[in-house]
Scaffold this motif. Structure first.
Motif, PDB file in Angstrom:
ATOM      1  N   UNK A  95      21.690 -40.647  -9.563  1.00  0.00           N
ATOM      2  CA  UNK A  95      20.579 -40.872  -8.977  1.00  0.00           C
ATOM      3  C   UNK A  95      20.876 -41.173  -7.874  1.00  0.00           C
ATOM      4  N   UNK A  96      21.226 -40.288  -6.288  1.00  0.00           N
ATOM      5  CA  UNK A  96      22.026 -40.321  -5.055  1.00  0.00           C
ATOM      6  C   UNK A  96      21.553 -42.665  -4.657  1.00  0.00           C
ATOM      7  N   UNK A  97      22.184 -43.787  -4.369  1.00  0.00           N
ATOM      8  CA  UNK A  97      21.092 -44.891  -4.463  1.00  0.00           C
ATOM      9  C   UNK A  97      22.011 -45.124  -2.382  1.00  0.00           C
ATOM     10  N   UNK A  98      22.049 -43.978  -1.667  1.00  0.00           N
ATOM     11  CA  UNK A  98      22.688 -44.510  -0.439  1.00  0.00           C
ATOM     12  C   UNK A  98      21.593 -43.240   0.232  1.00  0.00           C
ATOM     13  N   UNK A 105      14.814 -35.575  -1.056  1.00  0.00           N
ATOM     14  CA  UNK A 105      13.923 -36.420  -1.327  1.00  0.00           C
ATOM     15  C   UNK A 105      13.976 -37.222  -1.546  1.00  0.00           C
ATOM     16  N   UNK A 106      13.865 -37.138  -3.435  1.00  0.00           N
ATOM     17  CA  UNK A 106      14.304 -38.100  -4.521  1.00  0.00           C
ATOM     18  C   UNK A 106      15.082 -38.902  -4.560  1.00  0.00           C
ATOM     19  N   UNK A 107      16.282 -38.316  -4.484  1.00  0.00           N
ATOM     20  CA  UNK A 107      17.474 -38.425  -4.649  1.00  0.00           C
ATOM     21  C   UNK A 107      18.110 -37.684  -5.934  1.00  0.00           C
ATOM     22  N   UNK A 108      17.856 -36.591  -6.159  1.00  0.00           N
ATOM     23  CA  UNK A 108      18.685 -36.079  -7.730  1.00  0.00           C
ATOM     24  C   UNK A 108      19.399 -34.948  -6.812  1.00  0.00           C
ATOM     25  N   UNK A 109      19.569 -35.140  -5.749  1.00  0.00           N
ATOM     26  CA  UNK A 109      20.432 -34.261  -5.291  1.00  0.00           C
ATOM     27  C   UNK A 109      20.729 -34.621  -3.939  1.00  0.00           C
ATOM     28  N   UNK A 110      22.153 -34.256  -4.067  1.00  0.00           N
ATOM     29  CA  UNK A 110      23.247 -35.343  -2.684  1.00  0.00           C
ATOM     30  C   UNK A 110      23.352 -34.033  -1.999  1.00  0.00           C
ATOM     31  N   UNK A 111      22.988 -33.320  -0.830  1.00  0.00           N
ATOM     32  CA  UNK A 111      22.958 -32.566  -0.569  1.00  0.00           C
ATOM     33  C   UNK A 111      24.381 -32.806   0.267  1.00  0.00           C
ATOM     34  N   UNK A 112      25.491 -33.865   0.632  1.00  0.00           N
ATOM     35  CA  UNK A 112      26.347 -33.728   0.910  1.00  0.00           C
ATOM     36  C   UNK A 112      27.579 -32.595   0.472  1.00  0.00           C
ATOM     37  N   UNK A 113      27.350 -33.414  -1.147  1.00  0.00           N
ATOM     38  CA  UNK A 113      28.270 -32.742  -2.468  1.00  0.00           C
ATOM     39  C   UNK A 113      27.711 -31.146  -2.973  1.00  0.00           C
ATOM     40  N   UNK A 114      26.299 -31.532  -2.804  1.00  0.00           N
ATOM     41  CA  UNK A 114      25.883 -29.684  -2.675  1.00  0.00           C
ATOM     42  C   UNK A 114      25.464 -28.425  -2.266  1.00  0.00           C
ATOM     43  N   UNK A 170      29.238 -28.594 -11.688  1.00  0.00           N
ATOM     44  CA  UNK A 170      28.318 -29.221 -11.034  1.00  0.00           C
ATOM     45  C   UNK A 170      27.809 -29.831 -12.700  1.00  0.00           C
ATOM     46  N   UNK A 171      28.780 -29.392 -13.801  1.00  0.00           N
ATOM     47  CA  UNK A 171      28.516 -29.936 -15.067  1.00  0.00           C
ATOM     48  C   UNK A 171      28.991 -31.038 -15.244  1.00  0.00           C
ATOM     49  N   UNK A 172      30.706 -31.046 -14.879  1.00  0.00           N
ATOM     50  CA  UNK A 172      31.140 -32.548 -14.638  1.00  0.00           C
ATOM     51  C   UNK A 172      31.436 -33.537 -14.192  1.00  0.00           C
ATOM     52  N   UNK A 173      30.139 -33.396 -12.364  1.00  0.00           N
ATOM     53  CA  UNK A 173      30.256 -34.398 -12.142  1.00  0.00           C
ATOM     54  C   UNK A 173      28.725 -35.172 -13.141  1.00  0.00           C
ATOM     55  N   UNK A 174      28.135 -34.239 -13.168  1.00  0.00           N
ATOM     56  CA  UNK A 174      26.235 -35.057 -13.767  1.00  0.00           C
ATOM     57  C   UNK A 174      27.202 -36.242 -14.673  1.00  0.00           C
TER      58      UNK A 174
END
Length: 431
Positions: free
Chosen positions: A428-431, A53-62, A418-422
């Motif tokens: 922050x997910x922007x859309x 909800x806050x954009x800290x996690x991308x549901x499509x990726x994670x 996940x560490x690499x993706x950081x």
């Protein structure tokens, strides 16, 4: 010899873990088949929905794709929403699948089962509050969390175009774990958004109000933990309103029982959970006032030994008379017990009694800190923790869930990715 069909309905924490364990055991069997049913196509661990909800996690990726997990773990996946169970014929019916325009893609289907596991989870309880369903966001699913996030980002964009004529006020009803964690995560998102084209945004232009009907936040946890969380939220500028019951909700905000008005342009309801309404008197099974399925000490439903229930939709009464709380750790423990009991039943052995072990509770306040308590043999009771140690323990809960689904090696690879993706993806997910 006829094929024995085990059907698990609900791909939440407990349901997906159970289907994965059963699939790994019976995937190569010619006599046992395991099927998972869920109306969604992907899985996100529910305690992380506030991050989506806050954009800290991308549901499509994670997220975990049910079809991919089914192929890896050895079970079958059937998309669909449960509408009916006929216990006499041992069949269940799934609703038709339609596209976004309402056109039917897949007709209603019927599945046979020999053993059925209901792991349907829970939904937000608005207690019949006027206007709550119409004007508040509920974080029950990935779809709802994404919808909230889109509204949040669009509101930021609109306010920037208007040169921030007023603060963005987010009101959260319910100061349990979900409400507290969302409040902290939203503050973190406001910090991060300044790096992505909103450099003119000031944190004072975000107002977060946490509304709790009880005497303090985190009412299910100890006063020490609640006090520690309150101090941290105060540092972030979150306004906490306790002893404040919401009477009704409008487009502009909340009307309290005392007659006060709390303005909020974005409203979230996180004040409790209940089992879905359709479970009331479902298939002739015994339910309680909260629509939960009443289960025996081996997690079978009281009126049908071939139907198990676990997680938030199961009403299990412990020896001391208390109910097992609706937590991810309870669903995990129940899934382990149901797995063992299904295996035992297929071998003609006696079933194992379920015993809930409370390992404590942890609340994450985004990347700032975490608070909670640990319980067990090492602590000889309850030990309060906070800071880096609590953050580590909180993250380990999700890692344990991943291990249950994927095993240790694949979980290690997920952690590495996940560490690499950081380093590569925006924070922050922007859309």
């Amino acid at each position: 010899m006829s094929e024995h069909h085990i059907v698990v309905v609900g791909g939440g924490a407990g349901g997906l873990e159970l289907a994965s364990k059963l699939g790994r055991k019976y995937g190569s069997s010619r006599t046992v088949k395991v099927t998972l049913v869920d109306r969604n196509l992907t899985h996100i661990w529910k305690p992380l929905l506030h991050e989506v909800a806050a954009g800290a996690l991308d549901a499509d990726m994670d997220g975990v794709d049910y079809r991919v997990q089914a192929a890896a773990a050895g079970f079958r996946f059937q998309p669909g929403e449960l509408t009916q169970v006929d216990r006499d014929s041992q069949t269940l019916t799934l609703a038709p699948i339609c596209d976004d325009a309402g056109h039917e893609i897949v007709a209603a289907r019927t599945l046979n089962y020999n053993q059925l596991v209901l792991a349907i989870g829970s939904v937000t309880n608005d207690f019949g509050t006027a206007g709550a369903a119409e004007h508040c966001y509920f974080l029950d699913s990935v779809k709802q969390a994404k919808k909230f996030h889109h509204t949040l980002m669009n509101t930021f964009l609109a306010l920037q175009a208007q040169r921030y004529p007023r603060p963005l006020c987010v009101g959260i009803v319910g100061a349990g774990a979900t409400g507290v964690e969302l409040a902290a995560e939203l503050h973190k998102s406001a910090e991060l958004i300044r790096s992505y084209g909103f450099d003119d945004f000031e944190l004072t232009q975000l107002e977060i109000v946490l509304i709790e009907a009880g005497e303090r936040i985190l009412p299910a946890l100890s006063e020490r933990i609640a006090a520690a969380a309150s101090r941290e939220l105060a540092k972030l500028g979150v306004k906490i309103c306790v002893n404040t019951a919401v009477e009704s909700v409008s487009k502009e905000g909340f009307v309290t029982r005392s007659g006060d008005f709390i303005e909020a342009s974005i409203k979230v309801w996180a004040a409790g959970v209940r089992a879905p309404d359709f479970l009331a008197n479902f298939a002739g099974l015994e339910t309680n006032r909260g629509n939960q399925l009443v289960v025996t000490d081996v997690l079978q439903t009281t009126r049908d030994a071939n139907v198990f229930a676990l997680g938030d939709c199961a009403a299990f009464t412990q020896a001391n008379g208390s109910r097992v709380p609706p937590r991810a750790q309870a669903a995990h423990q129940m899934a382990d017990c149901v797995y063992e009991n299904i295996v035992r039943s297929l071998k003609g052995q006696s079933l194992k009694r379920f015993t809930y072990k409370d390992h404590g509770s942890l609340v994450s306040l985004s990347n700032y800190t975490a608070v909670g308590s640990l319980m067990g043999n090492l602590t000889r009771g309850s030990m309060m923790i906070e800071g880096m140690m609590a953050r580590f323990m909180y993250k380990s809960l999700y890692r344990m869930h991943q291990v249950a689904l994927h095993g240790y090696f694949k979980t290690f690879l997920y952690m590495l990715a996940q560490g690499i993706n950081r380093r590569l993806r925006p924070r922050l997910k922007l859309h």
